[in-house]
Design a protein around this motif. Structure first.
Motif, PDB file in Angstrom:
ATOM      1  N   THR A 152     -74.131  92.678 -55.550  1.00 48.56           N
ATOM      2  CA  THR A 152     -72.794  92.782 -54.973  1.00 48.56           C
ATOM      3  C   THR A 152     -71.903  93.606 -55.902  1.00 48.56           C
ATOM      4  OG1 THR A 152     -72.934  90.649 -53.822  1.00 48.56           O
ATOM      5  CG2 THR A 152     -70.732  91.494 -54.261  1.00 48.56           C
ATOM      6  N   LEU A 153     -71.184  94.563 -55.342  1.00 45.48           N
ATOM      7  CA  LEU A 153     -70.230  95.363 -56.098  1.00 45.48           C
ATOM      8  C   LEU A 153     -68.956  95.501 -55.289  1.00 45.48           C
ATOM      9  CD1 LEU A 153     -72.603  98.225 -57.378  1.00 45.48           C
ATOM     10  CD2 LEU A 153     -71.771  96.254 -58.690  1.00 45.48           C
ATOM     11  N   ASP A 154     -67.872  95.849 -55.954  1.00 46.10           N
ATOM     12  CA  ASP A 154     -66.631  96.144 -55.237  1.00 46.10           C
ATOM     13  C   ASP A 154     -66.268  97.608 -55.459  1.00 46.10           C
ATOM     14  OD1 ASP A 154     -65.649  96.214 -57.847  1.00 46.10           O
ATOM     15  OD2 ASP A 154     -64.552  94.323 -57.683  1.00 46.10           O
ATOM     16  N   ALA A 155     -65.204  98.046 -54.805  1.00 42.76           N
ATOM     17  CA  ALA A 155     -64.839  99.460 -54.848  1.00 42.76           C
ATOM     18  C   ALA A 155     -64.507  99.920 -56.260  1.00 42.76           C
ATOM     19  CB  ALA A 155     -63.655  99.721 -53.918  1.00 42.76           C
ATOM     20  N   THR A 157     -65.561  98.737 -59.176  1.00 40.17           N
ATOM     21  CA  THR A 157     -66.766  98.837 -60.002  1.00 40.17           C
ATOM     22  C   THR A 157     -67.611 100.037 -59.594  1.00 40.17           C
ATOM     23  OG1 THR A 157     -66.750  96.422 -60.211  1.00 40.17           O
ATOM     24  CG2 THR A 157     -68.759  97.560 -60.862  1.00 40.17           C
ATOM     25  N   LEU A 158     -67.735 100.276 -58.301  1.00 42.49           N
ATOM     26  CA  LEU A 158     -68.468 101.446 -57.832  1.00 42.49           C
ATOM     27  C   LEU A 158     -67.822 102.742 -58.336  1.00 42.49           C
ATOM     28  CD1 LEU A 158     -69.480 100.728 -54.117  1.00 42.49           C
ATOM     29  CD2 LEU A 158     -71.012 101.365 -55.987  1.00 42.49           C
ATOM     30  N   ALA A 159     -66.501 102.787 -58.243  1.00 34.95           N
ATOM     31  CA  ALA A 159     -65.785 103.978 -58.698  1.00 34.95           C
ATOM     32  C   ALA A 159     -66.055 104.243 -60.174  1.00 34.95           C
ATOM     33  CB  ALA A 159     -64.284 103.813 -58.455  1.00 34.95           C
ATOM     34  N   LYS A 160     -66.051 103.199 -60.986  1.00 31.57           N
ATOM     35  CA  LYS A 160     -66.275 103.364 -62.419  1.00 31.57           C
ATOM     36  C   LYS A 160     -67.728 103.729 -62.724  1.00 31.57           C
ATOM     37  CE  LYS A 160     -62.457 100.389 -63.892  1.00 31.57           C
ATOM     38  NZ  LYS A 160     -62.066  99.126 -64.569  1.00 31.57           N
ATOM     39  N   ILE A 161     -68.647 103.236 -61.919  1.00 31.17           N
ATOM     40  CA  ILE A 161     -70.057 103.603 -62.104  1.00 31.17           C
ATOM     41  C   ILE A 161     -70.252 105.096 -61.818  1.00 31.17           C
ATOM     42  CG2 ILE A 161     -72.350 103.387 -61.054  1.00 31.17           C
ATOM     43  CD1 ILE A 161     -71.809 100.374 -60.792  1.00 31.17           C
ATOM     44  N   PHE A 162     -69.705 105.564 -60.695  1.00 31.23           N
ATOM     45  CA  PHE A 162     -69.914 106.960 -60.307  1.00 31.23           C
ATOM     46  C   PHE A 162     -69.013 107.925 -61.079  1.00 31.23           C
ATOM     47  CE2 PHE A 162     -72.172 104.986 -56.814  1.00 31.23           C
ATOM     48  CZ  PHE A 162     -73.211 105.893 -56.594  1.00 31.23           C
ATOM     49  N   ASP A 163     -68.046 107.377 -61.814  1.00 33.58           N
ATOM     50  CA  ASP A 163     -67.219 108.221 -62.680  1.00 33.58           C
ATOM     51  C   ASP A 163     -67.633 108.075 -64.149  1.00 33.58           C
ATOM     52  OD1 ASP A 163     -65.228 110.154 -62.896  1.00 33.58           O
ATOM     53  OD2 ASP A 163     -63.675 108.678 -63.352  1.00 33.58           O
ATOM     54  N   SER A 164     -68.811 107.467 -64.358  1.00 36.88           N
ATOM     55  CA  SER A 164     -69.391 107.316 -65.702  1.00 36.88           C
ATOM     56  C   SER A 164     -68.536 106.481 -66.643  1.00 36.88           C
ATOM     57  CB  SER A 164     -69.658 108.706 -66.327  1.00 36.88           C
ATOM     58  OG  SER A 164     -70.536 109.455 -65.521  1.00 36.88           O
ATOM     59  N   LYS A 165     -67.779 105.547 -66.103  1.00 35.91           N
ATOM     60  CA  LYS A 165     -66.989 104.636 -66.923  1.00 35.91           C
ATOM     61  C   LYS A 165     -67.743 103.329 -67.190  1.00 35.91           C
ATOM     62  CE  LYS A 165     -63.226 107.209 -67.146  1.00 35.91           C
ATOM     63  NZ  LYS A 165     -63.602 108.347 -66.293  1.00 35.91           N
ATOM     64  N   PRO A 212     -57.901 103.298 -55.664  1.00 31.80           N
ATOM     65  CA  PRO A 212     -57.197 104.522 -56.070  1.00 31.80           C
ATOM     66  C   PRO A 212     -56.963 104.631 -57.576  1.00 31.80           C
ATOM     67  CG  PRO A 212     -55.700 102.991 -54.967  1.00 31.80           C
ATOM     68  CD  PRO A 212     -57.078 102.471 -54.760  1.00 31.80           C
ATOM     69  N   SER A 213     -56.763 103.510 -58.239  1.00 31.97           N
ATOM     70  CA  SER A 213     -56.509 103.583 -59.686  1.00 31.97           C
ATOM     71  C   SER A 213     -57.782 103.863 -60.483  1.00 31.97           C
ATOM     72  CB  SER A 213     -55.879 102.270 -60.171  1.00 31.97           C
ATOM     73  OG  SER A 213     -56.760 101.179 -59.938  1.00 31.97           O
ATOM     74  N   ALA A 214     -58.942 103.528 -59.913  1.00 29.60           N
ATOM     75  CA  ALA A 214     -60.212 103.719 -60.615  1.00 29.60           C
ATOM     76  C   ALA A 214     -60.890 105.040 -60.256  1.00 29.60           C
ATOM     77  CB  ALA A 214     -61.161 102.561 -60.306  1.00 29.60           C
ATOM     78  N   TRP A 215     -60.443 105.677 -59.172  1.00 24.10           N
ATOM     79  CA  TRP A 215     -61.057 106.943 -58.744  1.00 24.10           C
ATOM     80  C   TRP A 215     -59.977 108.028 -58.731  1.00 24.10           C
ATOM     81  CZ3 TRP A 215     -65.858 108.439 -58.690  1.00 24.10           C
ATOM     82  CH2 TRP A 215     -66.214 109.619 -58.045  1.00 24.10           C
ATOM     83  N   ALA A 298     -61.228 114.238 -33.533  1.00 24.49           N
ATOM     84  CA  ALA A 298     -61.319 113.840 -34.942  1.00 24.49           C
ATOM     85  C   ALA A 298     -60.785 112.418 -35.107  1.00 24.49           C
ATOM     86  CB  ALA A 298     -60.531 114.809 -35.809  1.00 24.49           C
ATOM     87  N   LEU A 299     -61.471 111.638 -35.942  1.00 26.77           N
ATOM     88  CA  LEU A 299     -61.136 110.228 -36.128  1.00 26.77           C
ATOM     89  C   LEU A 299     -60.600 109.964 -37.530  1.00 26.77           C
ATOM     90  CD1 LEU A 299     -64.326 108.616 -34.542  1.00 26.77           C
ATOM     91  CD2 LEU A 299     -62.113 108.964 -33.430  1.00 26.77           C
ATOM     92  N   GLN A 300     -59.738 108.976 -37.643  1.00 34.71           N
ATOM     93  CA  GLN A 300     -59.293 108.463 -38.934  1.00 34.71           C
ATOM     94  C   GLN A 300     -59.949 107.105 -39.131  1.00 34.71           C
ATOM     95  OE1 GLN A 300     -55.111 106.950 -39.567  1.00 34.71           O
ATOM     96  NE2 GLN A 300     -55.034 108.670 -40.999  1.00 34.71           N
ATOM     97  N   LEU A 301     -60.861 107.028 -40.100  1.00 36.41           N
ATOM     98  CA  LEU A 301     -61.635 105.811 -40.323  1.00 36.41           C
ATOM     99  C   LEU A 301     -60.896 104.843 -41.245  1.00 36.41           C
ATOM    100  CD1 LEU A 301     -65.143 107.448 -40.801  1.00 36.41           C
ATOM    101  CD2 LEU A 301     -64.290 106.286 -38.768  1.00 36.41           C
ATOM    102  N   ALA A 302     -61.203 103.552 -41.098  1.00 35.31           N
ATOM    103  CA  ALA A 302     -60.537 102.505 -41.881  1.00 35.31           C
ATOM    104  C   ALA A 302     -61.361 102.201 -43.128  1.00 35.31           C
ATOM    105  CB  ALA A 302     -60.363 101.249 -41.024  1.00 35.31           C
ATOM    106  N   TYR A 303     -61.271 103.073 -44.149  1.00 31.05           N
ATOM    107  CA  TYR A 303     -62.078 102.905 -45.357  1.00 31.05           C
ATOM    108  C   TYR A 303     -61.669 101.682 -46.179  1.00 31.05           C
ATOM    109  CZ  TYR A 303     -63.387 107.767 -44.438  1.00 31.05           C
ATOM    110  OH  TYR A 303     -63.839 108.922 -43.856  1.00 31.05           O
ATOM    111  N   ASP A 304     -60.425 101.249 -46.053  1.00 24.88           N
ATOM    112  CA  ASP A 304     -59.948 100.131 -46.869  1.00 24.88           C
ATOM    113  C   ASP A 304     -59.834  98.837 -46.073  1.00 24.88           C
ATOM    114  OD1 ASP A 304     -57.894 100.967 -45.257  1.00 24.88           O
ATOM    115  OD2 ASP A 304     -56.355 100.944 -46.823  1.00 24.88           O
TER     116      ASP A 304
END
Length: 374
Positions: A152-155, A157-165, A212-215, A298-304
Motif C-alpha cells: 500500500t502506498l499513497d500519493a 510516497t509515490l511522488a517521493k519514490i519517483f522523484d528519487s526522494k 502537489p507539495s511532493a511533486w 475531451a474529459l477532465q478526470l478526477a485524479y484526486d
C-alpha cells in the motif's frame, strides 16, 4: 489474503490468454497501404456493419494496444474487405503521424493541445481534429520486491519514490503504510517511460493533483523528474519490473495481469486502500466531466477523488479524427471501425483485457459523434 491476490492475478491473466487463443485464427492487419481503394463495400456481419474497404492505418497510444489487438481481430474477422493496422508508437508519435497525414486516426491518452488542434486544420479540410474517448482503465503501479505481493502506498510516497526522494524499500514512510510487511533493505529502482506518453501525462497529473507539495514537476507526456531509469512503451517498463528486483513503474492494468505483476493499493483518503481494478477505475471515470467544445469530447478526470472504492490513477484513450474533412478513401472504413469500438459489443470485451468500458452517458455521446464524422 496474499494467496487470494496471486490467484486473482493468475485468473485474470488466464482469461486474457483464453480470449487471445480463441481469436488467434482471425485475420490481422497489414502494413501495406497501397491497397486503399475506398469504394462502397457495405455488409452486415453479425452486429458489425462493414463499410469501406482497403487498408486502414492508425498509430499512437500503447496503453490501448491490448484492447486494439482484440478489436482489430474481431473487426477484420467480420469485415474481410478492410485491413486495420494499428501501431503502438506512443501517444505523442501517433498524434504527429496523424498531423502529417500518414494515418486515418490516432490513439492518444491525452486530449489534444491547442497547438495540435490548430495544426490539425492542415489535414482536416475546412475543419479540425476532435478527441473521441473510446477506452478507459486504471494505470497500475506495478512492483517487484522479492516475494512481496501486497503493498500500500499513497500519493505523497509515490511522488517521493519517483522523484528519487525515497530510495530504499525499508524507508520509514513505506513501513508506516505497510505495518507487519517484511520490507527488505533493497534499493528502489523506479522506471519511467522514455517516449512521450499519455500514460506518463496521466500518471503525473495524478501526482500533481493528489500530492502537489511532493511533486514539483509539471504534468506532461515527457518525463521531467530526475533519476530513475527509462524504457520504451508500456511493454518496456512492465518487462523491466518483471525482471528487476526492487523495481517499480506505472503501466496499464492489462500489462500487470498478463505478466502476473503485483500492483500497489492506493491510500486515497477513503475508508480502505483501493485496488487497481477495472471496476474501481470505472467509479473514478464516472466522475469525469466533458470539457471539450462542440463535438470534441475531451474529459477532465478526477485524479484526486476520495470516493469509496474509486481508483484515481486512470486514463482515457481518445481516438483522434477529423470532425469533417476526413480522407475520402478511408472515411467509411474509419467510421465503421470506430462504430464497432463504441458499440455495446466493442465495449463489452474490454474487461477481458483489463480495461474499463465507457460510462453509458459518455458512450452515447461517442456514438453520436462517430456517426456524424464526415
Amino acid at each position: 489474503m496474499m494467496l487470494q491476490r496471486k490467484n486473482g492475478l493468475r485468473a485474470v491473466a488466464a482469461g486474457a490468454l483464453v480470449v487471445s487463443g480463441l481469436l488467434a485464427l482471425t485475420a490481422c492487419g497489414s502494413d501495406d497501404n497501397s491497397g486503399s481503394s475506398g469504394g462502397d463495400a457495405s455488409k452486415q456481419a453479425g452486429n458489425i456493419k462493414c463499410e469501406g474497404k482497403g487498408s486502414l492505418l492508425a498509430s499512437g497510444s500503447s496503453a490501448q494496444k491490448n484492447a486494439m489487438d482484440l478489436w482489430v481481430r474481431n473487426y477484420t474477422a467480420a469485415c474481410g474487405d478492410t485491413q486495420v493496422n494499428y501501431k503502438a508508437t506512443g501517444s505523442g508519435a501517433g498524434i504527429q503521424e496523424f498531423l502529417q497525414g500518414k494515418t486515418a486516426f490516432a490513439g492518444s491518452d491525452s486530449a489534444l493541445k491547442p497547438e495540435e488542434v490548430t495544426a490539425s486544420k492542415e489535414v482536416c479540410t475546412d475543419s479540425q481534429a476532435i478527441d473521441i474517448p473510446m477506452v478507459g482503465g486504471p494505470i497500475a503501479v506495478g512492483f517487484h520486491v522479492g516475494d512481496l505481493d501486497k503493498l500500500t502506498l499513497d500519493a505523497e510516497t509515490l511522488a517521493k519514490i519517483f522523484d528519487s526522494k525515497i530510495t530504499n524499500w525499508n524507508d520509514e514512510a513505506i513501513k508506516k503504510l505497510n505495518p507487519g510487511a517484511k520490507l527488505p533493505d533493497l534499493k528502489i529502482q523506479p522506471f519511467h517511460r522514455s517516449d512521450e506518453s499519455g500514460t506518463t501525462d496521466n500518471f503525473t497529473k495524478y501526482l500533481k493533483a493528489a500530492a502537489p507539495s511532493a511533486w514539483p514537476h509539471e504534468p506532461g507526456k515527457a518525463w521531467e523528474a530526475k533519476g530513475g531509469q527509462a524504457a520504451d512503451g508500456s511493454a518496456g517498463v512492465s518487462s523491466q519490473v518483471k525482471q528487476v528486483n526492487g523495481a517499480i513503474s506505472y503501466f496499464e492494468l492489462s500489462y500487470a495481469t498478463s505478466g502476473s505483476i503485483p500492483t500497489v493499493d492506493l491510500k486515497t483518503g477513503a475508508a480502505a486502500p483501493v485496488q487497481a481494478t477495472t471496476e474501481n477505475a470505472s467509479k473514478a471515470i464516472s466522475e469525469a466531466k466533458i470539457v471539450g467544445k462542440g463535438k470534441d469530447l475531451a474529459l477532465q478526470l478526477a485524479y484526486d477523488t476520495k470516493a469509496e472504492g474509486a481508483y484515481p490513477i486512470t486514463l482515457v484513450t481518445y481516438e483522434i479524427a477529423c470532425e469533417k474533412g476526413n480522407k475520402a478513401d478511408t472515411l467509411q472504413a474509419t467510421k465503421s471501425f470506430l462504430t464497432y469500438l463504441a458499440s455495446e459489443d466493442g465495449q463489452s470485451v474490454l474487461k477481458e483485457r483489463g480495461y474499463a468500458a465507457l460510462p453509458p452517458e459518455i458512450a452515447t455521446k461517442v456514438r453520436e459523434t462517430v456517426t456524424a464524422l464526415s
